[in-house]
Design an enzyme around this catalytic site. Structure first.
Site, PDB file in Angstrom:
ATOM      1  N   HIS A  92    -146.390  32.767   2.020  1.00 47.59           N
ATOM      2  CA  HIS A  92    -146.372  31.167   2.356  1.00 47.59           C
ATOM      3  C   HIS A  92    -145.085  31.047   2.502  1.00 47.59           C
ATOM      4  O   HIS A  92    -144.165  31.411   1.879  1.00 47.59           O
ATOM      5  CB  HIS A  92    -147.135  30.776   1.070  1.00 47.59           C
ATOM      6  CG  HIS A  92    -146.664  31.260  -0.025  1.00 47.59           C
ATOM      7  ND1 HIS A  92    -147.103  32.296  -0.868  1.00 47.59           N
ATOM      8  CD2 HIS A  92    -145.754  30.407  -0.997  1.00 47.59           C
ATOM      9  CE1 HIS A  92    -146.279  32.565  -1.917  1.00 47.59           C
ATOM     10  NE2 HIS A  92    -145.749  31.203  -2.004  1.00 47.59           N
ATOM     11  N   LEU A  93    -144.966  30.075   3.539  1.00 48.19           N
ATOM     12  CA  LEU A  93    -143.598  29.231   3.644  1.00 48.19           C
ATOM     13  C   LEU A  93    -143.681  28.071   3.150  1.00 48.19           C
ATOM     14  O   LEU A  93    -144.681  27.405   3.212  1.00 48.19           O
ATOM     15  CB  LEU A  93    -143.462  29.139   5.446  1.00 48.19           C
ATOM     16  CG  LEU A  93    -142.054  28.401   5.790  1.00 48.19           C
ATOM     17  CD1 LEU A  93    -142.126  28.937   7.333  1.00 48.19           C
ATOM     18  CD2 LEU A  93    -142.314  27.072   5.898  1.00 48.19           C
TER      19      LEU A  93
HETATM   20  P1  5GP Z   1    -144.081  31.134  -4.891  1.00 47.04           P
HETATM   21  O1  5GP Z   1    -143.782  31.007  -6.168  1.00 47.04           O
HETATM   22  O2  5GP Z   1    -145.259  32.540  -4.760  1.00 47.04           O
HETATM   23  O3  5GP Z   1    -143.277  31.358  -3.801  1.00 47.04           O
HETATM   24  O4  5GP Z   1    -145.009  29.795  -4.649  1.00 47.04           O
HETATM   25  C1  5GP Z   1    -146.199  29.661  -5.069  1.00 47.04           C
HETATM   26  C2  5GP Z   1    -146.739  28.142  -4.897  1.00 47.04           C
HETATM   27  O5  5GP Z   1    -147.997  28.095  -4.837  1.00 47.04           O
HETATM   28  C3  5GP Z   1    -145.837  27.269  -6.185  1.00 47.04           C
HETATM   29  O6  5GP Z   1    -145.230  26.295  -5.632  1.00 47.04           O
HETATM   30  C4  5GP Z   1    -147.154  26.752  -6.600  1.00 47.04           C
HETATM   31  O7  5GP Z   1    -146.954  25.420  -7.255  1.00 47.04           O
HETATM   32  C5  5GP Z   1    -148.244  26.749  -5.783  1.00 47.04           C
HETATM   33  N1  5GP Z   1    -149.669  26.795  -6.081  1.00 47.04           N
HETATM   34  C6  5GP Z   1    -150.148  27.517  -7.264  1.00 47.04           C
HETATM   35  N2  5GP Z   1    -151.305  27.406  -7.288  1.00 47.04           N
HETATM   36  C7  5GP Z   1    -151.855  26.496  -6.279  1.00 47.04           C
HETATM   37  C8  5GP Z   1    -152.886  25.957  -6.055  1.00 47.04           C
HETATM   38  O8  5GP Z   1    -153.975  26.300  -6.737  1.00 47.04           O
HETATM   39  N3  5GP Z   1    -152.924  25.043  -5.059  1.00 47.04           N
HETATM   40  C9  5GP Z   1    -151.998  24.624  -4.441  1.00 47.04           C
HETATM   41  N4  5GP Z   1    -152.085  23.770  -3.375  1.00 47.04           N
HETATM   42  N5  5GP Z   1    -150.574  25.071  -4.644  1.00 47.04           N
HETATM   43  C10 5GP Z   1    -150.633  26.163  -5.523  1.00 47.04           C
END
Ligand code: 5GP
Ligand code: ZN
Length: 114
Positions: free
Chosen positions: A100-101
């Site tokens: 994800h970006l």
């Molecule tokens: P990472 O730390 O993996 O780069 O970012 C994961 C992102 O996903 C975080 O910013 C977190 O807030 C978001 N996130 C986690 N669970 C959910 C969800 O159920 N829905 C949405 N819209 N975002 C989520």
């Protein structure tokens, strides 16, 4: 991927505020925003991390940036500036293992990131 959170969002099994959607890409608001604008742009296809990309993913990965720019324009932050971040792996704080970006904007960021 059956158990992947973002695959569930792609399949609409978990609700999200969708900003853009087509047959390859989905963009939706981050549930825990780190900036006034915080949108996640993902390929519909499950790819766990940047380490797992194949040549066939080149086009969609480029598209993530173009869609992010389009959403930035729609949210009115294209000119003030925005950050595009992809975390890869534990030390980079990747928590969801579907590429994800992060499009983040609406405040001034520092550099280097913490
Ligand atoms: P990472 O730390 O993996 O780069 O970012 C994961 C992102 O996903 C975080 O910013 C977190 O807030 C978001 N996130 C986690 N669970 C959910 C969800 O159920 N829905 C949405 N819209 N975002 C989520
Ligand atoms: Zn997935």
């Amino acid at each position: 991927m059956a158990d992947c959170l973002f695959c569930k969002i792609v399949r609409k099994e978990i609700p999200a505020k969708v900003a853009y959607e087509d047959h390859e890409v989905l963009a939706f608001d981050d549930i825990n925003p780190a900036a006034p604008v915080h949108v996640l742009v993902i390929p519909r296809k499950h790819v766990a991390t940047l380490n797992d990309l194949a040549p066939a993913d080149d086009a969609v990965m480029g598209k993530l940036y173009r869609v992010a720019a389009q959403v930035a324009r729609e949210r009115g932050v294209a000119d003030s500036g925005w950050r595009a971040t992809v975390n890869c792996g534990r030390d980079a704080h990747q928590l969801v293992f579907h590429v994800h970006l992060h499009l983040m904007a609406g405040r001034a960021f520092s550099w280097p990131p913490g």
